[in-house]
Structures are given as C-alpha cells and as structure tokens.
Scaffold this motif. Structure first.
Motif, mmCIF file in Angstrom:
data_model
loop_
_atom_site.group_PDB
_atom_site.id
_atom_site.type_symbol
_atom_site.label_atom_id
_atom_site.label_comp_id
_atom_site.label_asym_id
_atom_site.label_seq_id
_atom_site.Cartn_x
_atom_site.Cartn_y
_atom_site.Cartn_z
ATOM 1 N N LEU A 1 35.922 -32.357 -1.796
ATOM 2 C CA LEU A 1 35.701 -33.645 -1.148
ATOM 3 C C LEU A 1 36.951 -34.075 -0.394
ATOM 4 C CD1 LEU A 1 34.007 -35.629 -4.068
ATOM 5 C CD2 LEU A 1 32.911 -34.215 -2.328
ATOM 6 N N ASN A 2 36.708 -34.614 0.813
ATOM 7 C CA ASN A 2 37.799 -35.184 1.585
ATOM 8 C C ASN A 2 37.304 -36.468 2.219
ATOM 9 O OD1 ASN A 2 39.036 -35.539 4.499
ATOM 10 N ND2 ASN A 2 40.574 -34.494 3.268
ATOM 11 N N ALA A 3 38.004 -37.560 1.959
ATOM 12 C CA ALA A 3 37.627 -38.840 2.541
ATOM 13 C C ALA A 3 38.707 -39.273 3.525
ATOM 14 C CB ALA A 3 37.452 -39.894 1.460
ATOM 15 N N SER A 4 38.274 -39.776 4.668
ATOM 16 C CA SER A 4 39.215 -40.277 5.663
ATOM 17 C C SER A 4 38.979 -41.761 5.884
ATOM 18 C CB SER A 4 39.045 -39.524 6.985
ATOM 19 O OG SER A 4 37.786 -39.833 7.546
ATOM 20 N N LEU A 5 40.003 -42.426 6.389
ATOM 21 C CA LEU A 5 39.907 -43.858 6.654
ATOM 22 C C LEU A 5 40.545 -44.169 7.992
ATOM 23 C CD1 LEU A 5 39.281 -46.776 5.712
ATOM 24 C CD2 LEU A 5 41.543 -46.801 4.632
ATOM 25 N N ASP A 6 39.788 -44.845 8.860
ATOM 26 C CA ASP A 6 40.304 -45.307 10.137
ATOM 27 C C ASP A 6 40.057 -46.808 10.197
ATOM 28 O OD1 ASP A 6 39.913 -44.285 13.633
ATOM 29 O OD2 ASP A 6 40.900 -46.001 12.723
ATOM 30 N N LYS A 7 41.065 -47.573 9.819
ATOM 31 C CA LYS A 7 40.886 -49.023 9.757
ATOM 32 C C LYS A 7 40.627 -49.622 11.118
ATOM 33 C CE LYS A 7 43.685 -51.532 7.473
ATOM 34 N NZ LYS A 7 44.905 -52.141 6.925
ATOM 35 N N SER A 8 41.275 -49.109 12.136
ATOM 36 C CA SER A 8 41.153 -49.713 13.465
ATOM 37 C C SER A 8 39.724 -49.653 13.980
ATOM 38 C CB SER A 8 42.107 -49.028 14.446
ATOM 39 O OG SER A 8 41.788 -47.653 14.566
ATOM 40 N N SER A 9 39.009 -48.586 13.653
ATOM 41 C CA SER A 9 37.621 -48.465 14.099
ATOM 42 C C SER A 9 36.635 -48.916 13.026
ATOM 43 C CB SER A 9 37.309 -47.021 14.484
ATOM 44 O OG SER A 9 37.360 -46.178 13.347
ATOM 45 N N GLY A 10 37.121 -49.280 11.858
ATOM 46 C CA GLY A 10 36.248 -49.737 10.785
ATOM 47 C C GLY A 10 35.368 -48.629 10.234
ATOM 48 N N ARG A 11 35.939 -47.429 10.085
ATOM 49 C CA ARG A 11 35.118 -46.306 9.638
ATOM 50 C C ARG A 11 35.805 -45.483 8.560
ATOM 51 N NH1 ARG A 11 32.555 -43.790 15.224
ATOM 52 N NH2 ARG A 11 31.424 -45.678 15.835
ATOM 53 N N SER A 12 34.975 -44.932 7.690
ATOM 54 C CA SER A 12 35.425 -43.941 6.714
ATOM 55 C C SER A 12 34.386 -42.838 6.673
ATOM 56 C CB SER A 12 35.588 -44.563 5.331
ATOM 57 O OG SER A 12 35.959 -43.588 4.371
ATOM 58 N N THR A 13 34.836 -41.617 6.439
ATOM 59 C CA THR A 13 33.909 -40.507 6.286
ATOM 60 C C THR A 13 34.207 -39.775 4.992
ATOM 61 O OG1 THR A 13 35.322 -38.980 7.505
ATOM 62 C CG2 THR A 13 33.660 -40.167 8.775
ATOM 63 N N LEU A 14 33.156 -39.253 4.393
ATOM 64 C CA LEU A 14 33.287 -38.389 3.223
ATOM 65 C C LEU A 14 32.789 -37.015 3.621
ATOM 66 C CD1 LEU A 14 33.964 -38.114 0.179
ATOM 67 C CD2 LEU A 14 31.548 -38.577 -0.281
#
Lengths: 112, 112
Positions: free
Chosen positions: B62-75
């Motif tokens: 599992l790898n989760a990313s976070l992009d606060k500026s675009s309001g998105r996270s992916t798993l």
C-alpha cells in the motif's frame, strides 16, 4: 492489549426502551468518539470526548447522551430508542487528533 | 465544513492488478489524512496515516499520497489479491481538528 472493545455486539430494542453502550480502551488515549454507520450515509460522529470528565456534541447528537467518568471508558446512552436509531455504532479512540484513530468492532442495534 | 468524496464507489479487478483509489476533500487546511479498511460486518482497521508535512506513506503493498493544494489523496494497491477485497475509507479532520469526516468508501472486489 485489547485495543478498543465494545459491549454488547448486538442488541434489539423496542421503541421507547433505553440502553447503554460501553466502549473501553486500554491504550491510555485521551480522545474517544462515538460514530454511527448507516447505508448511504457513511460514518457520522455522534459525540466525542477530549478527556476524562469532558464530552462534546458531534454531527448527529440528538437522542443520545454520553459520559466519560473514567479515562478508559466512554458510554453512549439512548434514553428512549426510536427506529431511526437502528444502526451500527462504532467507538474509536486516539492519543491526539494528529494521531491514528483506532476503532472498536461495532455494536449492531435494531430498534423495532 | 469539510466534505470528503471517494471515487469510484465500487471497483472490481482481476487478481494481480495494480489499482488506485481516490479521495478528495474540500478544506485543504488539514494536518493529516487517514485511510481505513472495513471488512463486511467488522470495524475499521487503520491502514495509513499521512501527516500534512508528508507527501506519501507506504506500508507493504500500500502507498498513500497526499496533495493538500489540490485536495486529493490516493491509495495505491500493488499486485492486488483476493484478500484485499473490502471497503476502503478515507477520512480527513475538520478545520477545528476535533473530528474526522469520512468519505463514502470504495467497495473493492479482487477476483481470483
């Protein structure tokens, strides 16, 4: 380390009856939460506590009361159950808001 | 008010595929985002917690990313297995930091 435990696991109530759900955690967490999970509505916060002796309302507090007399326990009460309170109830706890929340196994409540 | 959306609501893939689950949130002033797994009739299990200062967090496949500026996270789930079949939920704190707002979840089925 049991983590977060909930009792009972299942319960059926008649409209107007009362009951208390118990949540216990053995991780020395300050914060504890009660959620309900309904199909199509997701998880919603009922009440929460930021420490022993304190409680606060969440998104859907009506019809519920809570108490946090001991740090490890968080009780959720239904004084007069209604069919709309049929749901799965989850308790959660965390050391601080910036930390992971740990969930209990849930209580499935049916109000007829 | 924080709102969290997960797309798709359901996903079916053959075993071995790599897949991405999406989570978007409206209030980008979050200090973390948490991903959970829920098996049918069970409680929530925390998978990954990403702090706002991190771009991604990894645990096994599992790898989760976070992009606060675009309001998105992916798993991202690599080399999916039938045992990965479950509902995956993301949750972001509200701007007061005292409660989590959950997305509706993505129900994943991995076929052998």
């Amino acid at each position: 380390n049991a983590g977060v435990t909930q009792t009972p696991k299942f319960r059926v109530l008649k409209t107007g009856q009362s009951m208390t759900l118990l949540c216990a955690q053995d991780m020395n967490h300050e914060y504890m939460y009660w959620y309900r999970q309904d199909p199509g509505m997701g998880l919603r916060l009922i009440h929460y506590s930021v420490g022993e002796g304190t409680t606060a309302k969440g998104e859907v507090p009506d019809g519920y009361n809570v108490s946090r007399l001991k740090k490890q326990n968080f009780l959720l009460g239904l004084e007069s159950a209604a069919p709309s309170q049929t749901s799965v109830y989850f308790c959660a706890s965390t050391l601080a808001p910036s930390n992971e929340q740990y969930f209990g196994p849930g209580t499935r409540l049916t109000v007829t | 008010k924080q709102e969290v959306t997960q797309i798709p609501a359901a996903l079916s893939v053959p075993e071995g595929e790599n897949l991405v689950l999406n989570c978007s949130f409206t209030d980008s002033a979050i200090y973390n985002l948490q991903w959970f797994r829920q098996d049918p009739g069970k409680g929530l299990t925390s998978l990954l917690l990403i702090q706002s200062s991190q771009r991604e967090q990894t645990s096994g496949r599992l790898n989760a990313s976070l992009d606060k500026s675009s309001g998105r996270s992916t798993l991202y789930i690599a080399a999916s297995q039938p045992g990965d079949s479950a509902t995956y939920l993301c949750a972001a704190p509200n701007n007061a930091g005292n409660m989590l707002t959950f997305g509706g979840g993505t129900r994943l089925m991995v076929k052998p």
